[in-house]
Design an enzyme around this catalytic site. Structure first.
Site, PDB file in Angstrom:
ATOM      1  CG  HIS A   1      -0.270  -0.114   2.607  1.00 62.61           C
ATOM      2  ND1 HIS A   1       0.461   1.110   3.040  1.00 62.61           N
ATOM      3  CD2 HIS A   1       0.273  -1.083   3.425  1.00 62.61           C
ATOM      4  CE1 HIS A   1       0.990   0.727   4.333  1.00 62.61           C
ATOM      5  NE2 HIS A   1       0.858  -0.384   4.342  1.00 62.61           N
TER       6      HIS A   1
ATOM      7  CD  GLU B   1       2.419  -5.188   8.618  1.00 60.96           C
ATOM      8  OE1 GLU B   1       2.617  -6.436   8.439  1.00 60.96           O
ATOM      9  OE2 GLU B   1       2.858  -4.179   8.033  1.00 60.96           O
TER      10      GLU B   1
ATOM     11  CG  HIS C   1      -0.555  -4.709   5.065  1.00 58.14           C
ATOM     12  ND1 HIS C   1      -1.090  -3.059   5.198  1.00 58.14           N
ATOM     13  CD2 HIS C   1      -1.710  -5.119   4.802  1.00 58.14           C
ATOM     14  CE1 HIS C   1      -2.224  -3.239   5.407  1.00 58.14           C
ATOM     15  NE2 HIS C   1      -2.771  -4.345   4.953  1.00 58.14           N
TER      16      HIS C   1
ATOM     17  NE  ARG D   1      -1.371  -0.186   6.907  1.00 59.41           N
ATOM     18  CZ  ARG D   1      -1.913  -0.654   8.132  1.00 59.41           C
ATOM     19  NH1 ARG D   1      -3.173  -0.492   8.451  1.00 59.41           N
ATOM     20  NH2 ARG D   1      -1.074  -1.674   8.735  1.00 59.41           N
TER      21      ARG D   1
END
Length: 250
Positions: free
Chosen positions: A12, A89, A184, A63
């Site tokens: 991201h 994440e 992530h 995100r």
């Protein structure tokens, strides 16, 4: 022998907490203006390289979904990105939301490096109140009970990411599709760990920069032609990865 498509990995764009130098983990900040520009630039790189994904997979965190939506819009993709919690994440436990600089002062480089960079290092767990708030957050609403742990090692992340590879990515690639996977720093490190068969030392040294498309092409056995893949903008990716490394890594 089956034919394989192309896999594009994309971390991201920069988030608000990235910009503040904080451990984000499963917190859900939006992109910064710079992060949105990174997503737009990633889309332009994909278009210029003739890479038009047939499907986009993203984590459930804002995100990543913002990044995936921007790329899909810029490329004119008809299908909405598919959200998979396994691409989220890692949970940084009690480090979540804290300043990296403050934690370096408190624990030192060696301890912090072990927690954040090694395959088996697991940060101290967050308390039950903080864990409960995470589990009730909108981005994690569809995650199975018990899947959001109080802290995670990179090894634990690799186990859930492997599900994505086996169930979602590999079948599409077997059909010759071009697949974009937006994740992530740690979920993509975990995926590279699996794809490239990285050693513990190699995955410890791996940094994934924000907003830089990383392309994997495969042989008929599903092995990468080029170990580590190829960034569409190698110079910018190397510079960005060096910046991540200088900050202590993902």
């Amino acid at each position: 022998m089956p034919g394989f498509g192309t896999l594009v990995l994309l971390r991201h764009g920069e988030s608000v907490l990235n910009a503040e130098g904080r451990f984000t983990g499963l917190l859900d900040p939006p992109l910064t203006a710079e992060g949105r520009c990174e997503a737009e630039d990633a889309a332009r790189l994909l278009a210029a390289s003739g890479l038009h994904p047939t499907i986009v997979f993203t984590s459930t965190l804002l995100r990543a979904t913002e990044t995936a939506d921007i790329v899909a819009r810029e490329l004119g993709l008809a299908e909405e990105p598919v959200r998979l919690w396994q691409l989220n994440e890692r949970n940084y436990g009690s480090l979540t939301g804290r300043s990296k600089a403050e934690l370096w002062s408190e624990f030192g480089d060696e301890v912090l490096h072990f927690w954040r960079r090694t395959l088996y290092g697991t940060p101290p767990p967050m308390d039950q109140e903080a864990l409960g708030k995470l589990r009730n957050s909108p981005a994690l609403a569809g995650v199975p009970a018990g899947a959001v742990l109080a802290s995670e090692s990179l090894c634990a992340v690799s186990k859930r990411v492997k599900e994505v590879w086996v169930r979602s990515l590999r079948p599409r690639l077997l059909r010759g599709e071009t697949v974009l996977c937006v994740g992530h720093g740690n979920s993509l490190r975990a995926l590279c760990f699996l794809l490239d068969g990285l050693s513990e030392a190699e995955v410890e040294a791996l940094n994934i920069p924000t907003g830089q498309p990383l392309v994997y092409r495969f042989d008929g056995w599903g092995l990468p032609f080029l170990r580590g893949g190829r960034y569409l903008n190698p110079l910018a990716a190397r510079t960005a990865a060096e910046k991540v490394a200088a900050e202590g890594g993902t």
